[in-house]
Scaffold this motif. Structure first.
Motif, PDB file in Angstrom:
ATOM      1  N   ASP A 205       0.835  -1.199   0.000  1.00  0.00           N
ATOM      2  CA  ASP A 205       0.000   0.000   0.000  1.00  0.00           C
ATOM      3  C   ASP A 205       0.874   1.254   0.000  1.00  0.00           C
ATOM      4  O   ASP A 205       1.970   1.277   0.562  1.00  0.00           O
ATOM      5  CB  ASP A 205      -0.919  -0.009   1.225  1.00  0.00           C
ATOM      6  N   ASN A 206       0.344   2.312  -0.632  1.00  0.00           N
ATOM      7  CA  ASN A 206       1.096   3.566  -0.711  1.00  0.00           C
ATOM      8  C   ASN A 206       1.219   4.252   0.640  1.00  0.00           C
ATOM      9  O   ASN A 206       2.176   4.999   0.873  1.00  0.00           O
ATOM     10  CB  ASN A 206       0.431   4.518  -1.709  1.00  0.00           C
ATOM     11  N   ASP A 207       0.291   3.994   1.549  1.00  0.00           N
ATOM     12  CA  ASP A 207       0.305   4.644   2.849  1.00  0.00           C
ATOM     13  C   ASP A 207       1.116   3.805   3.825  1.00  0.00           C
ATOM     14  O   ASP A 207       0.841   2.604   3.999  1.00  0.00           O
ATOM     15  CB  ASP A 207      -1.123   4.833   3.361  1.00  0.00           C
ATOM     16  N   PRO A 208       2.126   4.380   4.514  1.00  0.00           N
ATOM     17  CA  PRO A 208       2.909   3.603   5.475  1.00  0.00           C
ATOM     18  C   PRO A 208       2.079   3.085   6.641  1.00  0.00           C
ATOM     19  O   PRO A 208       2.397   2.027   7.214  1.00  0.00           O
ATOM     20  CB  PRO A 208       3.980   4.590   5.943  1.00  0.00           C
ATOM     21  N   GLY A 209       1.004   3.817   7.009  1.00  0.00           N
ATOM     22  CA  GLY A 209       0.165   3.346   8.104  1.00  0.00           C
ATOM     23  C   GLY A 209      -0.542   2.048   7.768  1.00  0.00           C
ATOM     24  O   GLY A 209      -0.647   1.142   8.606  1.00  0.00           O
ATOM     25  N   VAL A 210      -1.046   1.939   6.532  1.00  0.00           N
ATOM     26  CA  VAL A 210      -1.699   0.695   6.108  1.00  0.00           C
ATOM     27  C   VAL A 210      -0.682  -0.433   6.057  1.00  0.00           C
ATOM     28  O   VAL A 210      -0.952  -1.571   6.467  1.00  0.00           O
ATOM     29  CB  VAL A 210      -2.388   0.901   4.745  1.00  0.00           C
TER      30      VAL A 210
END
Length: 966
Positions: A205-210
């Motif tokens: 995923d592009n988001d580090p949180g995901v």
């Protein structure tokens, strides 16, 4: 001007409570914070709950005020008070259209309820609706509540919608969807098994949180099946490298460390994937070296990352450079002034010495400092390290330190752990037999009640068998030293029960073996032990058995020994004890004193505790005797599982368990009474039945096939007891099942074959672990001055392994345990073959046959018990076998007489065969029944009397109490 008014209103709101809360709520928080005792706090919360209960009952409460009331309920419940009266209001608030109220309702519901609460079913529908909402904040609130409230049964209702949210445009929704799926997987793995591949996709995923949220479910999956995720090693290494190079946004930094929690989770995953895999570990060395070089020891989070790197290096395939870097970081931890960092250093050192034991040599003084530290947690962790690095050269120092620490602590749980470790180290690395005995004595003296009883049995067996050496003098010296030490210890107060059992056993076996102590002295000591522990039957049993052994050994040697007054008092006391075991031991001692030398040698052979005992479970030595009895007309033995209608102790127990468990109301019909075996009544002598009763023919003889006799109906079995039967033809059935009174044949009792499995003896000796021979070079003196005591202790713990002679004792201990293990294995692996008894071709006489049948009066030609006559002397060695047939009694048989303890006519009191006695007893009843049968009225009255005392008489086994009580 308008802006100033707005600011003034906001300031006024803040002065009254802030964040939209009233002054009452802040006063509540303030009063609880200023409470001086728990009782005062409870009174404040009780008043608040009464106030909230009145306010929530008001139907006109504004919604904004309801939000505050719910928050106050949450506050009260978090302090441990019951606020269940407001749970339904929280559920109602989740249906509100206002976002702040809905989120408050979800928050309260998640704190008030769990997945097993009855109100959860009212929230599931709301969660389903909110998961389809266009407002992503509502969706996030619903996903948060789903993680808490959705149980295993409700997962299929929301799973499709949660799976669709993995592709939501908002990263917060995707992150919470991954967390919800992880929670569902933890509760029901089978429900989410088809969605496991989505975790791989979210890793990119592009988001580090995901991506960081996806690491948690992947870690659980990798723990269960590492080989299925070996292909992700390169991906995990690349992610860790990007994080370490600070390519993530600065919003993920914590104390200037780039995404430390993502790094720690990745290091845990790599440790699992690289365990024992050289190829996978090769991809990790570079990034691990970068983390060591960039590591920051100034903050706790930086030390946590370095510690996790050490754990990863100790788990993957070893690399010399990585081990050197890990050892350097461990040294920094140990030299720190912080107890927390020292604890981490001790734990890291324990992991590294499994790979390279030489690493411990560099940190020996630091380990000594931790061992003497007043911090108890650090000291316990140091003992764990010493336990891992114990060998034959330092076992004495380590075990002595552990015992000293064990004496001074009061934590029973950890005291048990320390005692078990001392026993294990002493068994593996004992340098000498005397040291082993002394160490075990200390352990049992100070922690005997906490040590497993198997350890005591192993010690007794070790003293009896020796250490496997052919030199009997060494074993005799070991036993003599054990006797000396136990005679010194036996007088001390408050000795554990297990230790006293060992002392009594050793004194009874070897107290007088070397002639150093007299038999009277040892017997006096044993009597003192028994008198000092009047409430411990086990210790008294060991003491009286030890006294019996001493008397037996002295009689076998031809020595005359007088009974001490205190010993006679002990025997008299135990003879009248409530414990049958103690009574038996006391009577055995009295009987042994009346035997001659030859009989005592046969009953109690000298030093026979190590001999293997072969038990003939089938009693094959009685085969000829049984065959002779069958040929003379004796009835064959019927196994208990094949008997019909015999009440056993097991049936009583099962009935009591059923009655104890069934305390609820029963709405089904009463069951039919259990069939009872028919009494021996004659139709000719039976009285005239009443009008509603008709006589029923007496049941005939049993056939050769016992299944025929057991296939009679329940009604016939009951009627056979009294010889009468009720007329139920044409009676309407108003209650019960359709087959309640139908004459359905009872199923035959299924016989269960008892399998005699070989008993596996528990070999308590633990296998000695491999001792690594590693020579430690002497380390040069540092610039700082070190005390001579610490230098000596460090030399004892980490010194060179020059004393190779100590391994001889360890090797001898190994050889001592191997024969005993082989004996136990052979005895358990080779069960005795079961021999079948030959039944004669003629049909055997039935025990319930009421006809006159002659019984052979010829005594058996061979008596197998005659071989025991030499042990009892000429006076008592004349057993008499009844050879006269049972005469028929002229008196009618009494129903209650079958429960009496009187010997029936025709059964000689000196008979040695219980089978013949039973046959004579039944024949006496046969003859009596053939001459005269009981009247119906007497039979009914006696049967009622028997049932009042709690016994159901049966004809299959007249000697009911004798069978039950042996």
């Amino acid at each position: 001007m308008e802006q100033l008014r707005t600011i003034g209103r906001e300031l006024a709101m803040g002065s009254q409570g802030g964040w939209g809360q009233s002054k009452e709520f802040l006063d509540l928080v303030k009063s609880i914070g200023e409470a001086r005792s728990k009782a005062e706090e409870d009174r404040i919360i009780a008043r608040e709950l009464e106030h909230l209960k009145r306010r929530l009952a008001d139907p006109d409460v504004p919604r904004r005020k309801m939000k505050e009331l719910l928050l106050r309920l949450v506050y009260a419940e978090m302090l441990g008070h019951d606020a269940s009266f407001g749970h339904i209001h929280a559920v109602k608030m989740t249906h509100d259209e206002s976002l702040p109220l809905k989120r408050t309702g979800y928050l309260a519901v998640a704190l008030f309820l769990d997945e097993r609460h009855d109100l959860v079913i009212l929230v599931v529908n709301t969660i389903q609706k909110d998961l389809r909402s266009d407002n992503y904040l509502v969706v996030c609130a619903a996903l948060t509540a789903a993680c808490r409230l959705i149980g295993e049964e409700a997962i299929p209702a929301v799973l499709p919608q949660v799976a669709e949210l993995l592709a939501h445009p908002k990263e917060a929704v995707r992150k919470k969807a991954v967390m919800a799926l992880h929670r569902f997987y933890q509760r029901s793995p089978s429900s989410v098994s088809h969605l496991v591949s989505n975790f791989r996709k979210r890793l990119c995923d592009n988001d580090p949180g995901v991506m960081g949220a996806t690491l948690c479910p992947l870690y659980d999956l990798i723990l269960e099946e590492p080989n299925s995720y070996k292909d992700l090693v390169v991906s995990f290494v690349n992610i860790l490298k990007q994080v370490a190079e600070r390519r993530l946004p600065t919003s993920y930094d914590y104390h200037q460390m780039p995404a430390p929690f993502i790094q720690i989770k990745l290091l845990k995953i790599l440790a699992v994937l690289g365990s024992g895999d050289k190829q996978a570990s090769g991809h990790m060395y570079t990034v691990l070296g970068d983390i060591f070089r960039k590591g920051d020891t100034a903050s706790n989070i930086g030390n946590a990352i370095l510690y996790e790197c050490i754990c990863c290096i100790s788990s993957i395939f070893p690399n010399p450079k990585m081990l050197e870097a890990a050892a350097e970081t461990t040294s920094k931890f140990l030299k720190s002034d912080s107890h927390n960092l020292k604890y981490m250093g001790i734990d890291a050192l324990g992991r590294l010495i499994k790979i390279n034991p030489d690493i411990a040599e560099e940190h020996q003084l630091a380990v000594i400092d931790c061992l003497e530290d007043p911090d108890d947690t650090l000291k316990r962790k140091t003992f764990e390290l010493l336990y891992k690095m114990t060998k034959s050269t330092n076992v004495e120092v380590i075990v002595d330190r552990m015992i000293e620490y064990m004496i001074n602590i009061t934590d029973h749980h950890y005291k048990t752990e320390i005692a078990s470790r001392c026993v294990e180290l002493a068994e593996q690395f004992a340098p000498s037999n005397q040291w082993f005995i002394q160490t075990m004595n200390k352990v049992f003296e100070h922690a005997g009640d906490l040590v497993n009883i198997r350890v005591a049995h192993n010690l007794m067996r070790l003293i009896a068998e020796g250490f496997g050496e052919e030199d009997e003098g060494a074993d005799s010296q070991l036993r003599s030293s054990a006797v000396d030490s136990y005679l010194r210890i036996v007088g001390e107060p408050k000795l554990p029960s297990s230790f006293l059992q060992i002392i009594c056993w050793v004194l009874g076996e070897y107290g007088t073996a070397d002639g150093k102590y007299s038999a009277s002295y040892i017997i006096g000591k044993l009597c003192d032990v028994a008198e000092a522990h009047l409430t411990d039957d086990t210790v008294k049993a060991y003491a009286i058995s030890a006294i019996l052994k001493i008397f037996a050994f002295e009689i076998a040697l031809g020595r005359k020994i007088d009974m001490l007054p205190e010993c006679q008092t002990l025997v008299d006391e135990l003879s009248a004890s409530h414990s049958t075991d103690l009574q038996q031991r006391a009577y055995e001692l009295q009987a042994l004193l009346g035997l001659d030398k030859h009989a005592v040698e046969s009953v109690m052979p000298t030093d026979a505790s190590c001999e293997d005992i072969e038990v003939d479970r089938n009693l094959s030595f009685l085969n000829s005797y049984v065959q002779q009895a069958l040929e003379n007309g004796a009835a064959p033995y019927i196994p208990e599982s094949e008997r019909s209608g015999v009440i056993t102790v097991g049936s009583y127990r099962s009935q009591e368990q059923q009655e104890a468990s069934a305390h609820t109301l029963r709405f089904e019909a009463y069951e039919m009474p259990k069939p009872s075996l028919a009494l021996a009544t004659s139709q000719a002598n039976m009285s005239t039945p009443p009008t509603d009763l008709v006589p029923v023919p007496e049941p005939g003889y049993y056939k050769e096939d016992h299944q025929t006799s057991r296939s009679q109906t329940s009604g016939d079995a009951i009627s056979g007891e009294f010889g009468v039967k009720l007329r139920l033809d044409g009676v309407q059935k108003k209650w019960g099942r359709p087959t309640y009174s139908s004459s359905t044949p009872s199923s035959s009792a299924s016989s269960q074959q008892a399998t005699n499995g070989g008993s596996h003896s528990d070999v308590g000796g633990s296998t000695s672990s491999q001792v690594r021979d590693s020579s430690y070079g002497s380390k040069r003196q540092q610039s700082t001055e070190i005390s001579a005591e610490k230098q000596r202790l460090a030399a004892s713990l980490f010194g060179s392994a020059a004393a190779k002679a100590d391994r001889k004792a360890q090797a001898s201990r190994k050889t001592a345990k191997e024969p005993s293990m082989e004996k136990a294995t052979a005895s358990s692996a080779a069960p005795q073959p079961i021999k079948e008894q030959v039944i004669p071709a003629a049909p055997p006489p039935d025990l319930l046959d009421l006809g006159d049948e002659p019984v052979s009066s010829n005594p058996p030609s061979a008596d197998p018990f005659s071989q025991l006559e030499g042990l009892l002397g000429p006076a008592s060695a004349t057993p008499v076998v009844s050879g006269t047939p049972a005469t028929s009694s002229s008196k009618a048989p009494d129903l209650m007489s079958i429960f009496s303890d009187d010997v029936p006519t025709g059964a000689t009191s000196g008979s040695t065969d219980p089978t013949l006695g039973d046959v004579n007893l039944m024949n006496s009843h046969k003859g009596a029944a053939a001459k005269k049968g009981p009247s119906l009225q007497d039979a009914l009255q006696k049967d009622a009397t028997a049932r009042q005392v709690g016994v159901t008489p049966t004809g299959n086994n007249p000697n009911l109490f004798k069978d039950l009580l042996g």
